[in-house]
Design a protein around this motif. Structure first.
Motif, PDB file in Angstrom:
ATOM      1  N   ALA A 142      44.362  47.388  84.571  1.00 54.24           N
ATOM      2  CA  ALA A 142      44.130  48.600  83.780  1.00 54.24           C
ATOM      3  C   ALA A 142      44.968  48.590  82.503  1.00 54.24           C
ATOM      4  N   ILE A 143      46.197  48.131  82.611  1.00 56.56           N
ATOM      5  CA  ILE A 143      47.054  48.030  81.424  1.00 56.56           C
ATOM      6  C   ILE A 143      46.486  47.011  80.438  1.00 56.56           C
ATOM      7  N   ALA A 144      46.020  45.888  80.946  1.00 49.62           N
ATOM      8  CA  ALA A 144      45.432  44.860  80.084  1.00 49.62           C
ATOM      9  C   ALA A 144      44.175  45.388  79.394  1.00 49.62           C
ATOM     10  N   ALA A 145      43.336  46.100  80.130  1.00 48.65           N
ATOM     11  CA  ALA A 145      42.114  46.651  79.540  1.00 48.65           C
ATOM     12  C   ALA A 145      42.447  47.701  78.481  1.00 48.65           C
ATOM     13  N   GLY A 146      43.418  48.558  78.773  1.00 48.28           N
ATOM     14  CA  GLY A 146      43.822  49.565  77.799  1.00 48.28           C
ATOM     15  C   GLY A 146      44.421  48.963  76.544  1.00 48.28           C
ATOM     16  N   SER A 147      45.227  47.925  76.714  1.00 49.00           N
ATOM     17  CA  SER A 147      45.820  47.238  75.563  1.00 49.00           C
ATOM     18  C   SER A 147      44.739  46.584  74.711  1.00 49.00           C
ATOM     19  N   SER A 148      43.809  45.940  75.367  1.00 53.69           N
ATOM     20  CA  SER A 148      42.709  45.297  74.655  1.00 53.69           C
ATOM     21  C   SER A 148      41.891  46.325  73.881  1.00 53.69           C
ATOM     22  N   TYR A 149      41.607  47.432  74.520  1.00 51.73           N
ATOM     23  CA  TYR A 149      40.856  48.504  73.867  1.00 51.73           C
ATOM     24  C   TYR A 149      41.618  49.028  72.643  1.00 51.73           C
ATOM     25  N   GLY A 150      42.921  49.236  72.794  1.00 50.89           N
ATOM     26  CA  GLY A 150      43.729  49.719  71.678  1.00 50.89           C
ATOM     27  C   GLY A 150      43.773  48.748  70.513  1.00 50.89           C
ATOM     28  N   ILE A 151      43.870  47.466  70.819  1.00 52.99           N
ATOM     29  CA  ILE A 151      43.882  46.455  69.749  1.00 52.99           C
ATOM     30  C   ILE A 151      42.561  46.449  69.007  1.00 52.99           C
ATOM     31  N   VAL A 152      41.463  46.495  69.738  1.00 52.07           N
ATOM     32  CA  VAL A 152      40.144  46.496  69.099  1.00 52.07           C
ATOM     33  C   VAL A 152      39.977  47.749  68.244  1.00 52.07           C
ATOM     34  N   ARG A 153      40.420  48.892  68.755  1.00 50.77           N
ATOM     35  CA  ARG A 153      40.329  50.128  67.952  1.00 50.77           C
ATOM     36  C   ARG A 153      41.174  50.019  66.702  1.00 50.77           C
ATOM     37  N   GLY A 154      42.378  49.449  66.821  1.00 55.54           N
ATOM     38  CA  GLY A 154      43.245  49.283  65.661  1.00 55.54           C
ATOM     39  C   GLY A 154      42.665  48.360  64.624  1.00 55.54           C
ATOM     40  N   VAL A 155      42.115  47.238  65.059  1.00 57.16           N
ATOM     41  CA  VAL A 155      41.497  46.289  64.128  1.00 57.16           C
ATOM     42  C   VAL A 155      40.275  46.920  63.475  1.00 57.16           C
ATOM     43  N   ASP A 156      39.488  47.624  64.263  1.00 58.51           N
ATOM     44  CA  ASP A 156      38.291  48.264  63.722  1.00 58.51           C
ATOM     45  C   ASP A 156      38.643  49.318  62.687  1.00 58.51           C
ATOM     46  N   SER A 157      39.681  50.110  62.927  1.00 57.53           N
ATOM     47  CA  SER A 157      40.063  51.146  61.967  1.00 57.53           C
ATOM     48  C   SER A 157      40.708  50.516  60.726  1.00 57.53           C
ATOM     49  N   ALA A 158      41.376  49.377  60.886  1.00 55.82           N
ATOM     50  CA  ALA A 158      41.981  48.706  59.742  1.00 55.82           C
ATOM     51  C   ALA A 158      40.914  48.114  58.818  1.00 55.82           C
ATOM     52  N   LYS A 159      39.788  47.727  59.400  1.00 59.36           N
ATOM     53  CA  LYS A 159      38.697  47.165  58.598  1.00 59.36           C
ATOM     54  C   LYS A 159      38.065  48.219  57.697  1.00 59.36           C
ATOM     55  N   SER A 160      38.133  49.478  58.114  1.00 61.70           N
ATOM     56  CA  SER A 160      37.517  50.541  57.319  1.00 61.70           C
ATOM     57  C   SER A 160      38.408  51.007  56.170  1.00 61.70           C
ATOM     58  N   LEU A 161      39.651  50.538  56.111  1.00 58.71           N
ATOM     59  CA  LEU A 161      40.569  50.944  55.039  1.00 58.71           C
ATOM     60  C   LEU A 161      40.252  50.266  53.775  1.00 58.71           C
TER      61      LEU A 161
END
Length: 68
Positions: A49-68
């Motif tokens: 669960a921690i690994a899945a949450g971390s992965s999800y957070g990284i993808v969200r962070g990368v995705d939001s950084a692409k929109s900047l």
């Protein structure tokens, strides 16, 4: 599946069962007691669960950084 949420929750359910089974089997193969095997299964689930949450957070962070 007709609904993406149904597919998502089915996937989560299957993943939970697999993680619990793997953690339990790993402990039994190494010769631990049944109580310790249950604890190992829960630890494996928590780590997954921690690994899945971390992965999800990284993808969200990368995705939001692409929109900047």
């Amino acid at each position: 599946y007709k609904n993406v949420n149904h597919a998502l929750f089915t996937s989560i359910g299957i993943t939970v069962l697999i993680l619990l089974g793997f953690g339990y089997a790993k402990a039994v193969v190494t010769g631990t007691s049944q109580k310790d095997a249950v604890w190992s299964a829960l630890q494996t689930l928590m780590l997954g669960a921690i690994a899945a949450g971390s992965s999800y957070g990284i993808v969200r962070g990368v995705d939001s950084a692409k929109s900047l």
